[in-house]
Design an enzyme around this catalytic site. Sequence first.
Site, PDB file in Angstrom:
ATOM      1  N   SER A   1       1.017  -1.122  -0.067  1.00 55.61           N
ATOM      2  CA  SER A   1       0.027  -0.245  -0.179  1.00 55.61           C
ATOM      3  C   SER A   1       0.824   1.210   0.131  1.00 55.61           C
ATOM      4  O   SER A   1       0.361   2.398  -0.122  1.00 55.61           O
ATOM      5  CB  SER A   1      -1.013   0.132   1.207  1.00 55.61           C
ATOM      6  OG  SER A   1      -0.221  -0.140   2.281  1.00 55.61           O
TER       7      SER A   1
ATOM      8  N   ASN B   1      -1.913  -2.276  13.288  1.00 53.34           N
ATOM      9  CA  ASN B   1      -3.277  -2.104  13.369  1.00 53.34           C
ATOM     10  C   ASN B   1      -3.888  -0.901  14.003  1.00 53.34           C
ATOM     11  O   ASN B   1      -4.739  -0.193  13.452  1.00 53.34           O
ATOM     12  CB  ASN B   1      -4.232  -3.308  13.671  1.00 53.34           C
ATOM     13  CG  ASN B   1      -3.677  -4.559  13.156  1.00 53.34           C
ATOM     14  OD1 ASN B   1      -3.222  -4.467  11.895  1.00 53.34           O
ATOM     15  ND2 ASN B   1      -4.076  -6.097  13.549  1.00 53.34           N
TER      16      ASN B   1
ATOM     17  N   THR C   1     -40.614  24.849  -9.918  1.00 54.82           N
ATOM     18  CA  THR C   1     -40.721  23.564  -9.502  1.00 54.82           C
ATOM     19  C   THR C   1     -40.708  22.743 -10.929  1.00 54.82           C
ATOM     20  O   THR C   1     -41.381  23.314 -11.967  1.00 54.82           O
ATOM     21  CB  THR C   1     -41.958  23.297  -8.667  1.00 54.82           C
ATOM     22  OG1 THR C   1     -43.106  23.746  -9.516  1.00 54.82           O
ATOM     23  CG2 THR C   1     -41.794  24.069  -7.484  1.00 54.82           C
ATOM     24  N   HIS C   2     -40.354  21.748 -10.937  1.00 62.28           N
ATOM     25  CA  HIS C   2     -40.412  20.663 -11.958  1.00 62.28           C
ATOM     26  C   HIS C   2     -39.660  21.336 -13.364  1.00 62.28           C
ATOM     27  O   HIS C   2     -39.897  21.008 -14.434  1.00 62.28           O
ATOM     28  CB  HIS C   2     -41.856  20.477 -12.455  1.00 62.28           C
ATOM     29  CG  HIS C   2     -42.717  20.020 -11.370  1.00 62.28           C
ATOM     30  ND1 HIS C   2     -42.896  18.622 -11.158  1.00 62.28           N
ATOM     31  CD2 HIS C   2     -43.332  20.546 -10.410  1.00 62.28           C
ATOM     32  CE1 HIS C   2     -43.649  18.489 -10.000  1.00 62.28           C
ATOM     33  NE2 HIS C   2     -43.974  19.886  -9.875  1.00 62.28           N
TER      34      HIS C   2
ATOM     35  N   SER D   1     -14.013  25.329 -27.294  1.00 64.88           N
ATOM     36  CA  SER D   1     -14.062  24.139 -28.168  1.00 64.88           C
ATOM     37  C   SER D   1     -12.790  24.176 -29.060  1.00 64.88           C
ATOM     38  O   SER D   1     -12.455  25.211 -29.630  1.00 64.88           O
ATOM     39  CB  SER D   1     -15.253  24.235 -29.074  1.00 64.88           C
ATOM     40  OG  SER D   1     -15.289  23.463 -30.037  1.00 64.88           O
TER      41      SER D   1
ATOM     42  N   LYS E   1     -17.673  28.934 -29.054  1.00 63.90           N
ATOM     43  CA  LYS E   1     -18.147  28.004 -28.032  1.00 63.90           C
ATOM     44  C   LYS E   1     -17.425  28.731 -26.623  1.00 63.90           C
ATOM     45  O   LYS E   1     -16.278  29.167 -26.778  1.00 63.90           O
ATOM     46  CB  LYS E   1     -17.687  26.576 -28.200  1.00 63.90           C
ATOM     47  CG  LYS E   1     -18.577  25.911 -28.857  1.00 63.90           C
ATOM     48  CD  LYS E   1     -19.925  25.907 -28.528  1.00 63.90           C
ATOM     49  CE  LYS E   1     -20.664  25.200 -27.335  1.00 63.90           C
ATOM     50  NZ  LYS E   1     -20.282  23.649 -27.406  1.00 63.90           N
TER      51      LYS E   1
ATOM     52  N   GLU F   1     -19.508  21.321 -14.953  1.00 62.27           N
ATOM     53  CA  GLU F   1     -19.791  19.864 -15.547  1.00 62.27           C
ATOM     54  C   GLU F   1     -18.821  18.905 -14.654  1.00 62.27           C
ATOM     55  O   GLU F   1     -19.360  17.717 -14.574  1.00 62.27           O
ATOM     56  CB  GLU F   1     -19.570  19.750 -17.188  1.00 62.27           C
ATOM     57  CG  GLU F   1     -20.413  20.685 -17.993  1.00 62.27           C
ATOM     58  CD  GLU F   1     -19.833  20.807 -19.320  1.00 62.27           C
ATOM     59  OE1 GLU F   1     -20.399  20.112 -20.222  1.00 62.27           O
ATOM     60  OE2 GLU F   1     -19.067  21.604 -19.640  1.00 62.27           O
TER      61      GLU F   1
HETATM   62  N1  ARG Z   1      -1.181  -1.314   5.565  1.00 65.51           N
HETATM   63  C1  ARG Z   1      -2.062  -1.863   6.406  1.00 65.51           C
HETATM   64  C2  ARG Z   1      -3.358  -1.290   6.218  1.00 65.51           C
HETATM   65  O1  ARG Z   1      -3.472  -0.108   5.550  1.00 65.51           O
HETATM   66  C3  ARG Z   1      -1.361  -1.664   7.554  1.00 65.51           C
HETATM   67  C4  ARG Z   1      -1.870  -2.699   8.697  1.00 65.51           C
HETATM   68  C5  ARG Z   1      -1.495  -3.742   8.529  1.00 65.51           C
HETATM   69  N2  ARG Z   1      -1.525  -4.701   9.526  1.00 65.51           N
HETATM   70  C6  ARG Z   1      -1.498  -6.215   9.289  1.00 65.51           C
HETATM   71  N3  ARG Z   1      -1.971  -7.120  10.190  1.00 65.51           N
HETATM   72  N4  ARG Z   1      -1.043  -6.713   8.013  1.00 65.51           N
HETATM   73  O2  ARG Z   1      -4.416  -1.489   6.682  1.00 65.51           O
END
Ligand code: ARG
Length: 465
Positions: A29, A116, A161-162, A283, A289, A296
């Site tokens: 990640s 965690n 409205t509408h 455009s 344009k 948008e």
């Molecule tokens: N990269 C993990 C997350 O975003 C961090 C926690 C990872 N914990 C684990 N037990 N693998 O949740």
Amino acid sequence: MTAMRKSGKPWGGRFAQATDPQVEAYTASIQFDRRLYKYDIQGSVAHARMLAKCGLLAKAEADKIVAGLHEIGGEIERGEFRFDPSFEDIHMAIESRLIEKVGEAGAKLHTGRSRNDQVALDVRLYLRDEIRQIRRLVAGLERALIAQAEAHLDLIMPGYTHLQRAQPVLLAHHLMAYVEMLERDRARLNDALARVDVLPLGSGALAGVGLPIDRRFVARELQFRALSANSLDAVSDRDFVIEPLAAFALLMAHLSRLAEEIVLWASAEFGFIELPDALATGSSMMPQKKNPDVAELTRAKTGRVFGALVALLTAVKGLPLSYNRDLQEDKEPLFDSVETVKAALSVMASLVSGLAFCRDRMQQAAREGFLNATDMADYLVRKGMPFRQAHETVGRIVRRCLAKRCRIEELSLKELRAASPLFDRDVFAYVALEGCIERRKATGGTATGTVKKAITAARTRLGRR
Ligand code: ARG
């Protein structure tokens, strides 16, 4: 760090094989959670100080750790840090670098902590900052709307409205409707913030921490309002992400409605506004344009934020307690939504400030389409006719005007009296648009004085700057 060597991971002790590169890529990640580095460092500094205070680290070790972490922060800011995907996430990348820098002491940082509770902490710190910033941006857009409302307090336009012309309203009243929506959005962000502002660190992996730690100390260091009350919940709850996302989704829905009106109003068919050149686009083919692309795109980007909300709700709905790796999927939708919302708010504020309103077109539109028909019925009610009967009578008058191609105030008193003997000369003043506006002075109505009060109230809520 011999235990780390086989797989090259901080958790490598138990593993006899190196991680498959495919798995490494799939589970990493760090490409996106690197943006949490500041908060990871902030959290680790507080954690290290707490460990020292509790005698779990020597003071000198904590000092080394804190100094090392600050150095790492500098390396990242200067772009010198190597974000190696084999480190999986930002937490392990920073910890590994710390160990590289300060050795043994660095290897003690993760005492009494799990990724965690660490990741929950980092995201909460991130969200706390971002929500505060988004709240300010919402206020900025509100101020832009209020300024336009104040500058056009006398401008009457059709209310719809509408998408059919219905009754006359002040443009200021119309604009202030968005201010009310945005005020609720700010309130929702505030509510969400109160629940984000809770310290999860000290929950360990799931069961709490077996070492004598001091959670209150960490909460004070990081200025958290409260401590999480259940470790299982603290590492696995993501409603603190989902709730802001829900608030963002509603906020974007409001921006999208505003955007849609800007798109409509800028069309030749409406012709109510002229977009500022600096905030419109052309455009590549049609030289004439001038397009409302900013509005948008805001309308369309709303879908990304809705999508993020649904993605996260879906990710948590089947998860057994407590932490599951699924929860790592909270980050990309969250980060994307935060960036989307911030960009949309600031560009929409510029757009609103830059709008030029076409007074003649708006006023003309308010004069066509029998927008004062309800007031003509009200007139009859005041003369004693039951409303249902008045509605029917004026309906017939409108039909007659459609055939004659005229406005109701262009009929003669004689013609009106043919519809009802209750009509008198004063009806013409009664159905003038200004009268229709000014009679609606009950709270929430479009009368000038009422709208002025709404503006003052909104300014007070926002605080003078
Ligand atoms: N990269 C993990 C997350 O975003 C961090 C926690 C990872 N914990 C684990 N037990 N693998 O949740």
